[in-house]
Scaffold this active site. Structure first.
Site, PDB file in Angstrom:
ATOM      1  N   THR A  85       0.855  -1.189   0.000  1.00  0.00           N
ATOM      2  CA  THR A  85       0.000   0.000   0.000  1.00  0.00           C
ATOM      3  C   THR A  85       0.892   1.240   0.000  1.00  0.00           C
ATOM      4  O   THR A  85       2.019   1.202   0.501  1.00  0.00           O
ATOM      5  CB  THR A  85      -0.938   0.034   1.226  1.00  0.00           C
ATOM      6  OG1 THR A  85      -0.157   0.089   2.421  1.00  0.00           O
ATOM      7  CG2 THR A  85      -1.826  -1.200   1.256  1.00  0.00           C
ATOM      8  N   GLY A  86       0.374   2.335  -0.529  1.00  0.00           N
ATOM      9  CA  GLY A  86       1.149   3.554  -0.671  1.00  0.00           C
ATOM     10  C   GLY A  86       1.435   4.238   0.651  1.00  0.00           C
ATOM     11  O   GLY A  86       1.247   3.663   1.727  1.00  0.00           O
ATOM     12  N   TYR A 134       4.321  -0.178 -10.667  1.00  0.00           N
ATOM     13  CA  TYR A 134       3.261   0.169 -11.608  1.00  0.00           C
ATOM     14  C   TYR A 134       3.882   0.340 -12.999  1.00  0.00           C
ATOM     15  O   TYR A 134       5.088   0.573 -13.139  1.00  0.00           O
ATOM     16  CB  TYR A 134       2.579   1.486 -11.206  1.00  0.00           C
ATOM     17  CG  TYR A 134       1.734   1.405  -9.962  1.00  0.00           C
ATOM     18  CD1 TYR A 134       0.477   0.826  -9.999  1.00  0.00           C
ATOM     19  CD2 TYR A 134       2.182   1.926  -8.749  1.00  0.00           C
ATOM     20  CE1 TYR A 134      -0.313   0.758  -8.864  1.00  0.00           C
ATOM     21  CE2 TYR A 134       1.406   1.866  -7.612  1.00  0.00           C
ATOM     22  CZ  TYR A 134       0.150   1.275  -7.675  1.00  0.00           C
ATOM     23  OH  TYR A 134      -0.620   1.203  -6.545  1.00  0.00           O
ATOM     24  N   THR A 160       1.276  -4.247 -10.385  1.00  0.00           N
ATOM     25  CA  THR A 160      -0.112  -3.920 -10.071  1.00  0.00           C
ATOM     26  C   THR A 160      -0.790  -3.289 -11.281  1.00  0.00           C
ATOM     27  O   THR A 160      -0.324  -2.285 -11.799  1.00  0.00           O
ATOM     28  CB  THR A 160      -0.197  -2.960  -8.873  1.00  0.00           C
ATOM     29  OG1 THR A 160       0.352  -3.603  -7.720  1.00  0.00           O
ATOM     30  CG2 THR A 160      -1.639  -2.568  -8.585  1.00  0.00           C
ATOM     31  N   ARG A 169     -15.983   9.699  -5.451  1.00  0.00           N
ATOM     32  CA  ARG A 169     -16.693   8.980  -4.406  1.00  0.00           C
ATOM     33  C   ARG A 169     -17.965   9.733  -4.049  1.00  0.00           C
ATOM     34  O   ARG A 169     -17.930  10.947  -3.855  1.00  0.00           O
ATOM     35  CB  ARG A 169     -15.795   8.822  -3.174  1.00  0.00           C
ATOM     36  CG  ARG A 169     -14.511   8.055  -3.486  1.00  0.00           C
ATOM     37  CD  ARG A 169     -13.606   7.951  -2.276  1.00  0.00           C
ATOM     38  NE  ARG A 169     -12.446   7.118  -2.587  1.00  0.00           N
ATOM     39  CZ  ARG A 169     -11.253   7.584  -2.952  1.00  0.00           C
ATOM     40  NH1 ARG A 169     -11.053   8.896  -3.027  1.00  0.00           N
ATOM     41  NH2 ARG A 169     -10.266   6.769  -3.225  1.00  0.00           N
ATOM     42  N   SER A 281      -8.022  -9.426  -7.698  1.00  0.00           N
ATOM     43  CA  SER A 281      -8.090  -8.196  -6.906  1.00  0.00           C
ATOM     44  C   SER A 281      -8.965  -7.148  -7.567  1.00  0.00           C
ATOM     45  O   SER A 281      -9.119  -7.134  -8.792  1.00  0.00           O
ATOM     46  CB  SER A 281      -6.675  -7.632  -6.727  1.00  0.00           C
ATOM     47  OG  SER A 281      -6.684  -6.385  -6.080  1.00  0.00           O
ATOM     48  N   HIS A 283      -8.334  -3.898  -6.233  1.00  0.00           N
ATOM     49  CA  HIS A 283      -7.605  -2.787  -5.620  1.00  0.00           C
ATOM     50  C   HIS A 283      -8.378  -2.254  -4.405  1.00  0.00           C
ATOM     51  O   HIS A 283      -8.516  -1.046  -4.210  1.00  0.00           O
ATOM     52  CB  HIS A 283      -7.358  -1.666  -6.630  1.00  0.00           C
ATOM     53  CG  HIS A 283      -6.110  -0.876  -6.360  1.00  0.00           C
ATOM     54  ND1 HIS A 283      -4.931  -1.099  -7.018  1.00  0.00           N
ATOM     55  CD2 HIS A 283      -5.841   0.124  -5.487  1.00  0.00           C
ATOM     56  CE1 HIS A 283      -4.008  -0.266  -6.585  1.00  0.00           C
ATOM     57  NE2 HIS A 283      -4.535   0.472  -5.646  1.00  0.00           N
ATOM     58  N   ASP A 314      -6.822 -10.763  -2.960  1.00  0.00           N
ATOM     59  CA  ASP A 314      -6.852  -9.728  -1.930  1.00  0.00           C
ATOM     60  C   ASP A 314      -8.132  -8.947  -2.058  1.00  0.00           C
ATOM     61  O   ASP A 314      -8.710  -8.831  -3.136  1.00  0.00           O
ATOM     62  CB  ASP A 314      -5.629  -8.809  -2.045  1.00  0.00           C
ATOM     63  CG  ASP A 314      -5.572  -8.044  -3.359  1.00  0.00           C
ATOM     64  OD1 ASP A 314      -6.116  -6.923  -3.419  1.00  0.00           O
ATOM     65  OD2 ASP A 314      -4.975  -8.545  -4.321  1.00  0.00           O
ATOM     66  N   GLY A 315      -8.592  -8.447  -0.912  1.00  0.00           N
ATOM     67  CA  GLY A 315      -9.817  -7.663  -0.891  1.00  0.00           C
ATOM     68  C   GLY A 315     -10.814  -8.193   0.110  1.00  0.00           C
ATOM     69  O   GLY A 315     -11.324  -9.315  -0.035  1.00  0.00           O
ATOM     70  N   ARG A 338      -6.071  -2.883   4.250  1.00  0.00           N
ATOM     71  CA  ARG A 338      -6.637  -2.017   5.285  1.00  0.00           C
ATOM     72  C   ARG A 338      -6.476  -2.609   6.675  1.00  0.00           C
ATOM     73  O   ARG A 338      -6.249  -1.879   7.642  1.00  0.00           O
ATOM     74  CB  ARG A 338      -8.125  -1.767   4.993  1.00  0.00           C
ATOM     75  CG  ARG A 338      -8.395  -0.874   3.787  1.00  0.00           C
ATOM     76  CD  ARG A 338      -9.893  -0.636   3.639  1.00  0.00           C
ATOM     77  NE  ARG A 338     -10.211   0.256   2.542  1.00  0.00           N
ATOM     78  CZ  ARG A 338     -10.506  -0.145   1.296  1.00  0.00           C
ATOM     79  NH1 ARG A 338     -10.506  -1.454   1.020  1.00  0.00           N
ATOM     80  NH2 ARG A 338     -10.797   0.729   0.352  1.00  0.00           N
TER      81      ARG A 338
END
Length: 395
Positions: A85-86, A134, A160, A169, A281, A283, A314-315, A338
């Site tokens: 993760t960033g 990336y 990725t 959002r 995934s 993301h 993942d997820g 997360r």
């Protein structure tokens, strides 16, 4: 000063999330929970697991359960990896704390090319580190990034592909600053003042939240770009073809994962391009909203390529039972995102270790209750799967 009656241990990842919410400034926490558009996929990532039942046994269980496995050539103590993760500004120690926690629990580490800590520090903390890249910039730049990772000791590469830049959002995007300057401090000051413990952590560290990405430059001596500067390079690079992906794979001598697969036909293309592992995934629900949860697509991908490459997913992983269900449907292991960030926010390295312990205990409990002595014994027959659980294969 911490409350002497406060127990830093949390018994579930849900509690870790609640503590992270109480500790983090609103915009920082908002960045962790955000998904694209309405959040349909983000929510389905989690709720899909609830549709899967398990078949228990009542006697004859094994006295011990083996959770160890191997992924991308690395032995790990359980089928869980740290997803890259960033910028991890939820805690001053960021990726280094996560790497130490993973190493302490025998888990491999995924390190983002948008991470806030230099890869040498992270790999020193956990030699079982995969470097994530990336498709960003020119070919020479990407080769140079991989070369830096190889020289630093990365044991595998993760490409990725599962983000299409759909970041609007319905509930509003959290304000993420480009840098920590005077205007940023004035703008975010009120919400930071409401979270004094988080602020005190940074004051004690002697630094401000790091928004630079030291692993993105091709030359380690070059100036560190800001997150949005690197993000702009990524967004401005034309998407790769499968021929491009095959070329990039040829530049890496070692295990190579393609992350972001969501269809059987593309899983086969990834295998043809030379991938040794793939991760199903979305993301974290930050790609195309309305896409099915990875656990729904996992069976079709395993059926298509599971005998040729390692298939991960993942997820939505929040419990040990989620891991068990994924492995039963054919996943070699899962990656978490997360969940460990909430642990990091709640209690630093110890919080990440806590998250991994919660998952381990959950896996062990379900193996016991299902009468298994090893994760290798799990199969779809151990689950109750609704007829409409998975979408029709996309092939």
């Amino acid at each position: 000063m911490e409350n002497p009656w406060f127990n830093p241990w949390f018994e579930s990842i849900a509690v870790a999330q609640k503590r992270a919410k109480r500790r983090l400034p609103k915009s920082v926490y908002g960045a962790l929970i955000a998904g694209s558009e309405r959040g349909l996929t983000m929510n389905d990532n989690m709720s899909a697991f609830d549709e899967l039942g398990v078949r228990p046994v009542t006697a004859g269980q094994s006295a011990s359960r083996d959770m160890a496995t191997e992924v991308m050539g690395q032995p790990i103590s359980m089928p869980v990896l740290i997803s890259p993760t960033g910028v991890q500004a939820v805690h001053p120690d960021g990726e280094v704390a996560v790497a130490r926690a993973a190493a302490a629990r025998g888990v491999a580490m995924g390190l983002s090319s948008f991470a806030s800590k230099p890869m040498a520090e992270v790999i020193d903390a956990n030699p079982q580190t995969f470097f994530q890249i990336y498709w960003a910039g020119g070919r020479d730049e990407m080769v140079a990034r991989l070369a830096r990772a190889k020289e630093a000791g990365a044991v595998g590469a993760i490409l990725t592909l599962d983000w299409s830049f759909v970041h609007s959002r319905d509930w509003g995007s959290p304000p993420i600053p480009a840098s920590i300057d005077l205007m940023t401090m004035l703008r975010h000051g009120p919400e930071v003042a409401l979270r004094p413990r988080w602020l005190l952590d940074w004051v004690r560290s002697g630094a401000l939240p790091a928004l630079g990405v030291p692993n993105f430059p091709t030359d380690p001596s070059a100036p560190v770009p800001g997150f949005f500067e690197a993000y702009g390079v990524w967004m401005g690079t034309p998407p790769p073809t499968w021929d491009d992906i095959a070329w990039l794979r040829e530049q890496w001598d070692g295990p190579f994962m393609v992350k972001g697969i969501a269809r059987a036909d593309e899983a086969r293309r990834a295998v043809d391009a030379g991938a040794t592992a793939i991760s199903v995934s979305t993301h974290g629900g930050n790609n195309l909203d309305g896409a099915p949860a990875p656990i729904r697509v996992l069976p079709e991908v395993v059926a298509a390529v599971g005998d040729q490459v390692e298939v991960l997913m993942d997820g939505g992983i929040r419990r040990g039972s989620d891991v068990v269900k994924a492995v039963a449907l054919g996943a070699k292991a899962v990656l978490i995102g997360r969940a460990y960030l909430w642990g990091l926010a709640a209690n630093g390295q110890a919080g990440v270790e806590n998250v991994l312990d919660v998952l381990r205990m959950g896996i062990d409990s379900y193996l016991l209750g299902m009468g298994k002595s090893s994760i290798a014994e799990l199969s779809p027959d151990d689950l109750v799967i609704p007829d409409d659980f998975s979408p029709p294969p996309a092939d």
